[in-house]
Design a protein around this motif. Structure first.
Motif, PDB file in Angstrom:
ATOM      1  N   ASP A  32       0.952  -1.240   0.050  1.00  0.00           N
ATOM      2  CA  ASP A  32       0.095   0.019  -0.263  1.00  0.00           C
ATOM      3  C   ASP A  32       0.783   1.401  -0.125  1.00  0.00           C
ATOM      4  N   ASN A  33       0.397   2.465  -0.574  1.00  0.00           N
ATOM      5  CA  ASN A  33       1.180   3.401  -0.519  1.00  0.00           C
ATOM      6  C   ASN A  33       1.035   4.361   0.906  1.00  0.00           C
ATOM      7  N   ASN A  34       0.206   3.882   1.803  1.00  0.00           N
ATOM      8  CA  ASN A  34      -0.218   4.364   2.820  1.00  0.00           C
ATOM      9  C   ASN A  34       0.549   3.866   4.005  1.00  0.00           C
ATOM     10  N   ASP A  35       1.517   4.536   4.918  1.00  0.00           N
ATOM     11  CA  ASP A  35       2.131   3.618   5.675  1.00  0.00           C
ATOM     12  C   ASP A  35       1.539   3.381   6.898  1.00  0.00           C
ATOM     13  N   MET A  36       0.303   4.044   7.194  1.00  0.00           N
ATOM     14  CA  MET A  36      -0.481   3.417   8.300  1.00  0.00           C
ATOM     15  C   MET A  36      -1.368   2.270   7.976  1.00  0.00           C
ATOM     16  N   ALA A  37      -1.643   2.141   6.511  1.00  0.00           N
ATOM     17  CA  ALA A  37      -2.353   0.707   6.132  1.00  0.00           C
ATOM     18  C   ALA A  37      -1.260  -0.274   6.096  1.00  0.00           C
ATOM     19  N   VAL A  38       0.201  -0.096   5.596  1.00  0.00           N
ATOM     20  CA  VAL A  38       1.193  -0.999   6.036  1.00  0.00           C
ATOM     21  C   VAL A  38       1.131  -1.481   7.118  1.00  0.00           C
TER      22      VAL A  38
END
Length: 503
Positions: free
Chosen positions: A342-348
């Protein structure tokens, strides 16, 4: 009528008698769970299950594959019914495609409702004392025993934190629950909400077993209604039917700490009465760290079965969110390897935490904790993956509501489809993509006609939104030699593409 002091004994003594009684105003049930055989020795009963709408056939296939029986798909979307012998009850809870389970007391295909609301509600009250409750309640008791043996609930832990969506399912002052469902809304979603509230199951059972006298059973009635030709509301049906059930069994109505949940499912002329076998939806099995758009694990399973993963397949989720899809795949189709990004660090971070949670849970049970999954943070329009190296791409694309916007999707979707085509194997590669932005997706697919071919669409209900699960097949075209990708390649330069492939 004089009642026995023990509710279950009273049920057993009356159940066979009331099973033979028929109502002058309703058709005979097409199926019931009423027999004289002890359920523990293998009585056949009918189990109902709520499933993600659109994946009813997928759930029926899984039932046939794992239980060995044919499932009937309900007229009301999002439900299936299948017969089992009670010695297979524990296997039913292992199904991956079902949200909630219940045992059918009685089923009416063509219930003739009266035009008058008062007459209809009066009939529902009379119906409560004429149903074959015996086997359904025995199955409920057996189901509770199975869960206690598996340590499903810890004594004293009778409440759980509820999400915002669940909080609205419980109203403190009510004695019964209702879910008013419009014609186009899946009743399965109503069931999922209705059956999430936990009860004091183990504590209640311990009290029942240790108390010198029989303890009064607590119950609630949940009505799920779909159709616009009824003279009554769900709340009225649940209230009057629940009152009759209470009078018949002498149970106590309790909306939150109930032992038994009686389900009254009405879809146009179809009426099914059942008893719930799950306290909360089975789709909540994998995820401990939720995001704003976390997919149900049961929906993830349906999407995975649609693409038929094979051993050694490389499966990519380029917009993994909380990792619900690759986690379900790594657990159920473990011979494939999954890349979640994912491009979102929170999602990762959520994905990593969810993977660690599953690994710890498996280790605590003494099972191998390793999972065939890896997690990466990346730019989904410029994936650090070699060209033509992925077998299956499966992802939940942004709807443009909670995540992103419809305007951004017009640029995002073509870019994503182009990059997915680059990393996916020509001819044999597949993609399963979920989106509610159908207009934008259709336009993007038409622009990518040389790279992707649409094979099938499954229409699903995702949180009340009508969305599509699209099964795509990668064409034989070599990336870089079609009009769809040549223009994009010129825009970013051949040297950049070569460097990325080398990496």
């Amino acid at each position: 009528m004089k009642q026995s002091t023990d509710p279950l004994l009273r049920m057993s003594s009356q159940g066979d008698d009331v099973a033979e009684q028929s109502s002058n105003t309703v058709a005979a049930p097409t199926s019931s769970s009423s027999t004289e055989t002890d359920p523990t020795s293998g009585t056949t009963v009918t189990i109902g299950a709520t499933v993600p709408t659109g994946f009813e056939h997928t759930a029926a296939e899984e039932v046939k594959e794992k239980i060995g029986v044919d499932a009937q798909i309900s007229k009301d979307r999002g439900r299936i019914y299948f017969p089992i012998t009670t010695d297979k009850l524990s296997q039913v809870h292992l199904l991956r495609s079902v949200d909630n389970l219940f045992v059918v007391v009685a089923e009416y295909d063509h219930y003739q409702f009266k035009e008058s609301k008062e007459e209809t509600l009066s009939e529902l009250q009379e119906l409560a004392s004429k149903l074959p409750w015996t086997n359904a309640l025995e199955v409920w008791r057996l189901n509770r025993t199975l869960k206690k043996k598996k340590g499903h609930r810890k004594v004293g832990n009778t409440t759980k934190a509820k999400s915002n969506t669940e909080a609205s399912d419980v109203a403190a002052a009510a004695e019964v629950v209702q879910h008013e469902l419009p014609e186009e809304t899946s009743a399965a979603d109503g069931d999922a909400k209705a059956e999430r509230t936990p009860d004091s199951e183990t504590c209640q059972q311990d009290l029942d077993e240790n108390a010198p006298g029989a303890k009064l059973i607590k119950f609630r009635v949940t009505c799920n209604r779909a159709g616009d030709k009824h003279s009554f509301s769900s709340n009225e049906a649940a209230r009057d039917f629940g009152g009759a059930v209470q009078e018949f069994f002498q149970w106590k109505a309790d909306m939150t700490k109930f032992d038994i949940e009686v389900l009254l499912n009405i879809h146009n002329e179809e009426v099914v009465i059942g008893i719930a076998l799950t306290e909360e939806s089975l789709h909540r099995r994998n995820i401990s760290h939720f995001g704003p758009t976390t997919l149900r694990s049961t929906l993830c399973y349906g999407m995975l079965r649609l693409c038929k993963p094979q051993a050694s397949d490389i499966i990519l989720d380029p917009m993994c969110g909380t990792g619900a899809i690759p986690l379900e795949g790594a657990i159920e189709f473990s011979e494939s390897f999954y890349i979640a990004g994912d491009n979102n660090d929170m999602a990762v971070n959520r994905t990593v935490n969810n993977i660690c949670h599953i690994q710890k849970r498996r280790a605590d049970k003494g099972s191998p904790s390793g999972l065939p999954i890896d997690t990466v943070q990346w730019d989904l329009s410029n994936l650090p993956i070699r060209t033509s190296s992925v077998d299956i791409i499966i992802t939940d694309m942004p709807f443009g509501k909670r995540m992103g916007s419809r305007k951004k999707n017009w640029d995002l979707y073509p870019s994503c489809l182009r990059e997915m085509a680059r990393v996916c194997r020509p001819d044999s590669g597949k993609a399963v993509l979920l989106t509610q932005d159908k207009k934008c997706f259709a336009k993007a697919i038409s622009r990518m006609g040389g790279l992707w071919r649409k094979l099938h669409t499954v229409w699903v209900n995702v949180g009340g939104l009508h969305a599509g699960v699209y099964l795509l097949k990668r064409t034989t075209a070599v990336f870089g030699q079609t009009p769809e990708d040549v223009h994009e390649s010129r825009g970013r330069g051949d040297s950049q593409m070569k460097e990325r492939d080398d990496n």
